[in-house]
Motif scaffolding. Structure first.
Motif, short mmCIF file in Angstrom:
data_model
loop_
_atom_site.label_atom_id
_atom_site.label_comp_id
_atom_site.label_asym_id
_atom_site.label_seq_id
_atom_site.Cartn_x
_atom_site.Cartn_y
_atom_site.Cartn_z
N LYS A 52 16.36 -7.92 0.55
CA LYS A 52 17.65 -8.61 0.56
C LYS A 52 18.13 -8.87 1.99
O LYS A 52 18.74 -9.92 2.27
N TYR A 78 21.24 -11.34 4.00
CA TYR A 78 22.43 -10.51 3.86
C TYR A 78 22.56 -9.57 5.06
O TYR A 78 21.56 -9.16 5.66
N CYS A 91 25.72 -7.36 -0.45
CA CYS A 91 25.29 -7.48 -1.84
C CYS A 91 24.80 -6.13 -2.36
O CYS A 91 24.67 -5.17 -1.60
#
Length: 313
Positions: free
Chosen positions: A110, A115, A191
């Motif tokens: 991620k 992110y 996230c």
């Protein structure tokens, strides 16, 4: 090759930290394109935790062992580890094996997507006690109201962050660190990724009611002035209610020639007003006390001993 730094605060984990370190080794060997280091911070554990992590650090140059001079708390231990790490990505996780190090690839992927911070989420499969789960839920609600955390975002002790976020967090040098608050004030590009949450291998959580209350106090007094605003609103509403009540008494006296009687109601009103005043004074005192501690340069943590690259610094 990108360097991943694992920061692990350690407390009463003499029997679990070795298996966590081995799991990290196995997980990182299966992830091409990454190198890794581990910073293990002993938060003045009363058992032999530091002896264990010192042995790990002397046997593996990728492991750094830090021994704090007293128990400064989990968040201060994390800050001590962050100041020792040099990775492009930094991963924080627990020392008891409940947070699955073998799923770190989910967090790193991620970060690779763009992110800034990635938190592991456990859904309804958390293996903490009811008390700890309730405390986490309450802490989540507090961060929503006081720190502006999105309602759908789950904040846990297992997270990964980019280097620039860590550098921004390290600008905070005062003695009341709150890692979640430091993250939330640095970025909104955050996230969650779902991971499994394991049963605790042994022992119990080091968070009791007192430590949880101190943690919440750190959160909403170190990174938000909303409690002071709420106190102002409460005081204003109470004053308005008192003014309206006084007007009603005057009107009733001149219209029906009767003023309300009752020692009990007067006493109850005084107790309510007195309680609000004391609450607001205590809240202001908490802020002033923390300012006093920061002005006097109370340490965030103190290192007693550091083993890096197999040798003592």
């Amino acid at each position: 090759m990108k360097l991943v730094s694992f920061v692990i605060p350690c407390y009463r984990s003499e029997n679990t930290i070795s298996s966590v370190a081995e799991e990290i080794r196995s997980a990182m060997e299966a992830l091409p394109g990454f190198e890794y280091e581990m910073i293990l911070v002993n938060d003045c554990s009363p058992d032999s935790t530091f002896s264990v992590i010192e042995g790990l650090a002397r046997a593996d140059h990728r492991i750094t062992a830090v021994d704090l001079a007293k128990n400064f708390g989990q968040h201060a231990a994390i800050m001590a580890g962050l100041r020792r790490c040099s990775g492009d990505y930094v991963v924080c996780l627990d020392d008891d094996g409940q947070t699955p190090a073998n799923e770190v690839g989910k967090l790193l992927s991620k970060l690779e997507e763009g992110y800034d911070v990635v938190y592991a989420s456990y859904g309804h499969h958390k293996q903490h006690s009811f008390f700890r789960n309730f405390g986490s839920w309450l802490n989540g609600k507090m961060t929503e109201v006081m720190l502006g955390k999105p309602r759908e975002l789950s904040l846990t002790s297992y997270f990964a962050a980019r280097r620039f976020i860590v550098d921004e967090m390290l600008r905070y040098e005062h003695c009341f660190p709150y890692v979640m608050g430091l993250v939330l004030r640095s970025t909104k590009n955050i996230c969650n990724v779902p991971v499994n949450h394991r049963q605790r291998q042994e022992g119990r959580s080091g968070y009791n009611l007192g430590k949880l209350l101190n943690l919440w106090m750190n959160g909403f007094t170190s990174f938000s002035i909303k409690p002071l605003r709420l106190a102002t609103y409460a005081g204003s509403l109470t004053a308005l209610a008192g003014f309206i009540y006084a007007v009603i008494i005057i009107i009733r006296y001149f219209t029906i020639h009767m003023a309300p009687l009752g020692w009990s109601s007067t006493t109850a009103l005084l107790l309510i007003l007195g309680g609000i005043i004391l609450l607001v004074m205590g809240l202001v005192g908490e802020y002033v006390g923390r300012i006093f501690m920061c002005v006097n340069a109370s340490p965030q943590y103190v290192e007693r001993k550091v083993i890096s690259k197999g040798q003592e610094e």
